[in-house]
Design an enzyme around this catalytic site. Structure first.
Site, PDB file in Angstrom:
ATOM      1  N   LYS A  16      -5.755  -8.109  18.014  1.00 46.57           N
ATOM      2  CA  LYS A  16      -4.309  -7.867  18.203  1.00 46.57           C
ATOM      3  C   LYS A  16      -3.642  -7.434  16.906  1.00 46.57           C
ATOM      4  CE  LYS A  16      -3.295 -11.745  15.845  1.00 46.57           C
ATOM      5  NZ  LYS A  16      -2.538 -11.846  14.604  1.00 46.57           N
ATOM      6  N   PRO A 102     -12.098  -7.011  12.508  1.00 50.81           N
ATOM      7  CA  PRO A 102     -12.335  -7.451  11.129  1.00 50.81           C
ATOM      8  C   PRO A 102     -12.280  -8.971  10.986  1.00 50.81           C
ATOM      9  CG  PRO A 102     -10.613  -5.759  11.223  1.00 50.81           C
ATOM     10  CD  PRO A 102     -11.026  -6.032  12.627  1.00 50.81           C
ATOM     11  N   ILE A 103     -13.163  -9.504  10.138  1.00 51.17           N
ATOM     12  CA  ILE A 103     -13.225 -10.961   9.935  1.00 51.17           C
ATOM     13  C   ILE A 103     -12.146 -11.382   8.941  1.00 51.17           C
ATOM     14  CG2 ILE A 103     -14.670 -12.823   9.020  1.00 51.17           C
ATOM     15  CD1 ILE A 103     -17.082 -11.039  10.012  1.00 51.17           C
ATOM     16  N   ALA A 104     -11.437 -12.472   9.257  1.00 50.69           N
ATOM     17  CA  ALA A 104     -10.347 -12.983   8.397  1.00 50.69           C
ATOM     18  C   ALA A 104      -9.390 -11.859   8.023  1.00 50.69           C
ATOM     19  CB  ALA A 104     -10.909 -13.658   7.137  1.00 50.69           C
ATOM     20  N   GLY A 105      -9.096 -10.989   8.968  1.00 50.28           N
ATOM     21  CA  GLY A 105      -8.275  -9.815   8.682  1.00 50.28           C
ATOM     22  C   GLY A 105      -6.870  -9.896   9.249  1.00 50.28           C
ATOM     23  N   MET A 107      -6.280 -10.079  12.517  1.00 49.53           N
ATOM     24  CA  MET A 107      -6.264  -9.395  13.816  1.00 49.53           C
ATOM     25  C   MET A 107      -6.798 -10.259  14.952  1.00 49.53           C
ATOM     26  SD  MET A 107      -7.108  -5.451  13.024  1.00 49.53           S
ATOM     27  CE  MET A 107      -6.722  -5.073  14.733  1.00 49.53           C
ATOM     28  N   GLY A 110     -11.540 -14.156  15.448  1.00 52.62           N
ATOM     29  CA  GLY A 110     -12.072 -15.473  15.817  1.00 52.62           C
ATOM     30  C   GLY A 110     -11.457 -15.962  17.121  1.00 52.62           C
ATOM     31  N   ALA A 112     -10.417 -14.047  19.511  1.00 52.78           N
ATOM     32  CA  ALA A 112     -11.024 -13.264  20.597  1.00 52.78           C
ATOM     33  C   ALA A 112     -12.410 -13.806  20.941  1.00 52.78           C
ATOM     34  CB  ALA A 112     -11.110 -11.790  20.196  1.00 52.78           C
ATOM     35  N   ASP A 144      -3.468 -18.095  18.393  1.00 55.52           N
ATOM     36  CA  ASP A 144      -3.608 -16.743  18.958  1.00 55.52           C
ATOM     37  C   ASP A 144      -4.599 -16.667  20.118  1.00 55.52           C
ATOM     38  OD1 ASP A 144      -1.998 -15.867  16.895  1.00 55.52           O
ATOM     39  OD2 ASP A 144      -3.688 -15.252  15.634  1.00 55.52           O
TER      40      ASP A 144
HETATM   41  O1  C5P Z   1      -3.912 -21.820  15.022  1.00 53.57           O
HETATM   42  P1  C5P Z   1      -4.679 -21.178  13.914  1.00 53.57           P
HETATM   43  O2  C5P Z   1      -5.969 -21.884  13.627  1.00 53.57           O
HETATM   44  O3  C5P Z   1      -4.851 -19.712  14.087  1.00 53.57           O
HETATM   45  O4  C5P Z   1      -3.759 -21.340  12.629  1.00 53.57           O
HETATM   46  C1  C5P Z   1      -4.294 -21.325  11.339  1.00 53.57           C
HETATM   47  C2  C5P Z   1      -3.284 -21.934  10.368  1.00 53.57           C
HETATM   48  O5  C5P Z   1      -2.160 -21.080  10.229  1.00 53.57           O
HETATM   49  C3  C5P Z   1      -2.707 -23.272  10.789  1.00 53.57           C
HETATM   50  O6  C5P Z   1      -3.546 -24.324  10.408  1.00 53.57           O
HETATM   51  C4  C5P Z   1      -1.398 -23.289  10.019  1.00 53.57           C
HETATM   52  O7  C5P Z   1      -1.621 -23.620   8.658  1.00 53.57           O
HETATM   53  C5  C5P Z   1      -0.972 -21.820  10.053  1.00 53.57           C
HETATM   54  N1  C5P Z   1      -0.039 -21.547  11.174  1.00 53.57           N
HETATM   55  C6  C5P Z   1       1.254 -22.032  11.085  1.00 53.57           C
HETATM   56  N2  C5P Z   1       2.122 -21.788  12.122  1.00 53.57           N
HETATM   57  C7  C5P Z   1       1.737 -21.062  13.196  1.00 53.57           C
HETATM   58  C8  C5P Z   1       0.423 -20.546  13.291  1.00 53.57           C
HETATM   59  C9  C5P Z   1      -0.452 -20.816  12.245  1.00 53.57           C
HETATM   60  O8  C5P Z   1       1.640 -22.694  10.110  1.00 53.57           O
HETATM   61  N3  C5P Z   1       2.612 -20.845  14.172  1.00 53.57           N
END
Ligand code: C5P
Length: 310
Positions: A16, A102-105, A107, A110, A112, A144
């Protein structure tokens, strides 16, 4: 959602771009309150699930996957385990993940993987979970993941996991400049918080519940790339550029070479350029590649996670 039958089940889920992302205050769970407009784009993760007694994952694909964890910390394994727990399934699964996002990009690659894994395991194990049940598990895996499951165009609020569909017309053309490094999503949010702490005047707007500007919804509904280019916005861009200043040059290069606008994708470091049509996408790809950037093209919106019959 479907019943078991074949020995390998193939599911596909998209990456995305957030065409709009406003970050509000930190909530009680430590996440930030968000208002975002997601668009699923045509870079897909392909997950093939086969029966096994334990849980394992292996990666292949168009990008270097050598640094990825393959133990229980991997999001695809977490997704499979979460579904097994919920469904009371006692066996395991082997997951073969072909990565194209892309990894850690920034998008949602992970995410998906997790979304496609939920769908594939549901079919493989015949767990007959409803879409809402799978979405509820998806939300426990990451902010996501529900969006990769539903795809298309959607507004995300709360952590980004409370979705409502948005009307969108036509296809938008994207040129994605990939970085040769990854960025930590929590790190970028923390940098935003540090910035807001330093500049007290920025704290005030953060207390208000963020919302997606109506101009964004209008541009998506019109299917007009010029309108959308004018309203692209990402609150995570400034902190990401602070952590990785080189991304500023990438943005500038794209805009000098025919992009309508560029935006950091999610928490970066991928930079997404919106262009008018497929010809300008190709021209921009050539120009950016000449500057030694790794570039891929994608269109959006595309469908969410679905089963594929090989
Ligand atoms: O949910 P996800 O693992 O993708 O989020 C990774 C990190 O991004 C969370 O641990 C948090 O630190 C930060 N995050 C946030 N607020 C959001 C989404 C992500 O602070 N709405």
């Amino acid at each position: 959602m479907t019943t078991a039958g074949t020995s390998v089940v193939h599911a596909r889920a998209p990456g995305k771009v957030n065409v709009f992302l406003k970050v509000g205050a930190v909530m009680e769970d430590g996440y930030h309150d968000l208002a975002t407009a997601y668009q699923a784009v045509s870079l897909f993760e392909e997950v093939r699930a086969s029966p096994a007694t334990d849980f394992s994952v292996q990666f292949s694909g168009s990008i270097d996957t050598s640094g990825l964890a393959i133990d229980g910390t991997n999001l695809a394994i977490k997704a499979a385990r979460a579904l097994a727990r919920k469904a009371g399934y006692r066996g395991g699964v082997h997951l073969d993940v072909e990565k194209n996002v892309p990894i850690a990009g920034g998008m949602g690659g992970g995410s998906a993987d997790a979304a496609a894994t939920l769908l594939a395991c549901d079919a493989l194990w015949g767990t007959s979970a409803t879409k809402d049940e799978l979405l509820a598990i998806a939300a426990t895996l990451g902010a996501d993941v529900p969006f990769s499951f539903t795809g298309g165009t959607a507004i995300g609020t709360g952590r980004g996991d409370q979705l409502s569909p948005a009307l969108a017309k036509g296809k938008f053309q994207w040129v994605l400049a990939l970085a040769d490094f990854g960025m930590s999503t929590p790190g970028v949010y923390q940098e935003l918080d540090r910035h807001r702490d330093r500049h007290a005047q920025d704290i005030f707007p953060a207390q208000h519940q963020p919302s997606v500007d109506t101009s964004v919804l209008q541009a998506l509904r019109a299917g007009d790339p010029h309108m959308l280019a004018d309203v692209l916005h990402n609150d995570l861009q400034a902190p990401a550029l602070h952590l990785a200043p080189g991304l500023g040059k990438v943005l500038q290069l794209g805009e000098e070479n025919g992009a309508l606008a560029g935006i950091l994708s999610g928490s970066g470091p991928t930079v997404a350029f919106l262009v008018t049509d497929a010809d300008s996408a190709l021209e921009l790809q050539v120009a950016l590649s000449a500057s030694r950037l790794r570039v891929v093209r994608a269109t959006g919106p595309v469908h969410g996670a679905r089963l594929i019959s090989d």
